[in-house]
Design an enzyme around this catalytic site. Structure first.
Site, PDB file in Angstrom:
ATOM      1  N   GLU A 194       0.820  -1.208   0.000  1.00 14.46           N
ATOM      2  CA  GLU A 194       0.000   0.000   0.000  1.00 14.46           C
ATOM      3  C   GLU A 194       0.860   1.267   0.000  1.00 14.46           C
ATOM      4  O   GLU A 194       0.532   2.254  -0.668  1.00 14.46           O
ATOM      5  CB  GLU A 194      -0.941  -0.007   1.208  1.00 14.46           C
ATOM      6  CG  GLU A 194      -1.952  -1.147   1.204  1.00 14.46           C
ATOM      7  CD  GLU A 194      -2.779  -1.199  -0.060  1.00 14.46           C
ATOM      8  OE1 GLU A 194      -2.981  -0.151  -0.701  1.00 14.46           O
ATOM      9  OE2 GLU A 194      -3.217  -2.300  -0.446  1.00 14.46           O
ATOM     10  N   HIS A 220       1.905   1.994  -3.446  1.00 10.20           N
ATOM     11  CA  HIS A 220       0.933   2.788  -4.204  1.00 10.20           C
ATOM     12  C   HIS A 220       1.096   4.274  -3.920  1.00 10.20           C
ATOM     13  O   HIS A 220       1.017   5.106  -4.829  1.00 10.20           O
ATOM     14  CB  HIS A 220      -0.491   2.362  -3.841  1.00 10.20           C
ATOM     15  CG  HIS A 220      -0.982   1.153  -4.577  1.00 10.20           C
ATOM     16  ND1 HIS A 220      -0.876   1.025  -5.948  1.00 10.20           N
ATOM     17  CD2 HIS A 220      -1.599   0.023  -4.133  1.00 10.20           C
ATOM     18  CE1 HIS A 220      -1.400  -0.138  -6.320  1.00 10.20           C
ATOM     19  NE2 HIS A 220      -1.838  -0.764  -5.239  1.00 10.20           N
ATOM     20  N   GLU A 257      -0.901  -2.565  -9.922  1.00 15.09           N
ATOM     21  CA  GLU A 257      -0.797  -3.552  -8.849  1.00 15.09           C
ATOM     22  C   GLU A 257       0.547  -4.272  -8.914  1.00 15.09           C
ATOM     23  O   GLU A 257       1.174  -4.526  -7.875  1.00 15.09           O
ATOM     24  CB  GLU A 257      -1.946  -4.563  -8.948  1.00 15.09           C
ATOM     25  CG  GLU A 257      -3.314  -3.973  -8.661  1.00 15.09           C
ATOM     26  CD  GLU A 257      -3.422  -3.405  -7.250  1.00 15.09           C
ATOM     27  OE1 GLU A 257      -2.770  -3.927  -6.328  1.00 15.09           O
ATOM     28  OE2 GLU A 257      -4.150  -2.412  -7.084  1.00 15.09           O
TER      29      GLU A 257
END
Length: 325
Positions: A159, A162, A235
């Site tokens: 995360e 990202h 991703e």
């Protein structure tokens, strides 16, 4: 929650790893995608407004589009968190989790994001925010139940990947816009009957009514396309960055396999327009719906992570993962 006493295998401090994801071209690409999404949605809203309300509808749609674009950019992170009922996780409740996020953020060279928790048994996580300085990481209570600390660190590193790669802005904006389109279409179906046939006396009459109805049917499809417009390659990039942050690609691979099984047992159908934000698809999937999947296949993600072990120069030992950094 995961056992706080579990051995933490991450390094405290030390030099930052040489991260390969999220370079200048990647960030420029995300900025361009965000601009295209906003422009495309603005055009769709203007067309709907003109078709349903003529000149007056066009003016109203233009005002709505300006407000919507402004809100999507500045407040999409808060909207996404509110949609899922995410609550700030107090430091005192899980200091070990906050320390893990802080340590990973330091290794990524960015400020520590805010930490939120979603009160659901579905195991999942997502990151949001328009920039690393305005970022948040949200985990579900189910995630903390099924992962050990090593696997949880892998998920959090993904995360933060990202956030570092500037994926969170485009992902959250796409989620907000997709939700707005779906909601607007539903509202018009319930309350727009008179607008759909706004004038059988006008030129076009019944033809216009069918054209307007078709436009409203297309709107939810456009919402789905907004999700698909967020490239699934993001991703893979976050997986790679997360593995580089921890030095343990297998940790994230093991976590993904657990999360896939957990999502199948406990699907999470709240706010489908935001499904692409999560680390694994929280919705029911399979069959023809796989053609519209917002996530790459878990087996392929796991395969790529397993293949990274040799390239990182790390190896497992009884004491945990031996970092190459």
């Amino acid at each position: 929650m995961a056992d706080p006493g579990t051995r933490d295998t991450s390094r405290n401090g030390g030099g930052r790893p040489a991260l390969h994801g999220g370079g200048g071209w990647h960030r420029l690409g995300n900025a361009l995608k965000t601009t295209v999404l906003l422009a495309g949605l603005t055009a769709l809203v203007l067309v709907i407004g003109q078709r349903l309300g003529g000149a007056r509808g066009l003016m109203f749609a233009g005002f709505f589009a300006v407000v919507m674009n402004f809100g999507s950019y500045w407040f999409s992170d808060k909207i996404a968190l509110a949609i899922h009922g995410a609550k700030p996780l107090p430091y005192e409740q899980a200091p070990w989790l906050h320390q893990m996020v802080e340590r990973l953020a330091a290794r990524a060279g960015m400020p520590k994001p805010k930490v939120f928790i979603l009160p659901t048994a579905a195991p999942n996580a997502f990151a949001t925010g328009r920039s690393p300085k305005h970022a948040a990481v949200a985990v579900t209570s189910g995630l903390l139940q099924i992962l050990d600390k090593r696997e949880l660190e892998g998920v959090l590193a993904h995360e933060l990947g990202h956030v570092r790669n500037r994926d969170t802005l485009i992902g959250t904006v796409a989620a907000t816009l997709a939700g707005i389109i779906s909601y607007a279409a539903q509202t018009l179906f319930f309350f727009g009957g008179s607008m759909l046939s706004r004038s059988d006396d006008e030129e076009g009459g019944l033809g216009n009514a069918f054209a307007n109805l078709g436009l409203l049917l297309v709107a939810p499809v456009a919402a789905t396309l907004l999700q698909l417009a967020v490239s699934r390659s993001r991703e893979y990039g976050a997986d790679a960055t997360g593995a580089e942050l921890t030095g343990d690609p297998d940790a994230l691979a093991d976590a993904l396999l657990k999360l896939e099984r957990g999502a199948e047992r406990v699907p999470y159908d709240r706010a489908p327009a935001t499904s692409h934000l999560f680390i694994v698809n929280p919705l029911h999937h399979g069959g023809v719906m796989s053609l519209f999947a917002t996530h790459p296949p878990i087996p392929e993600r796991v395969r790529r992570l397993r293949a990274m072990r040799a390239s990182t120069g790390g190896s497992r030992s009884r004491g945990g993962w031996e970092y190459a950094y």
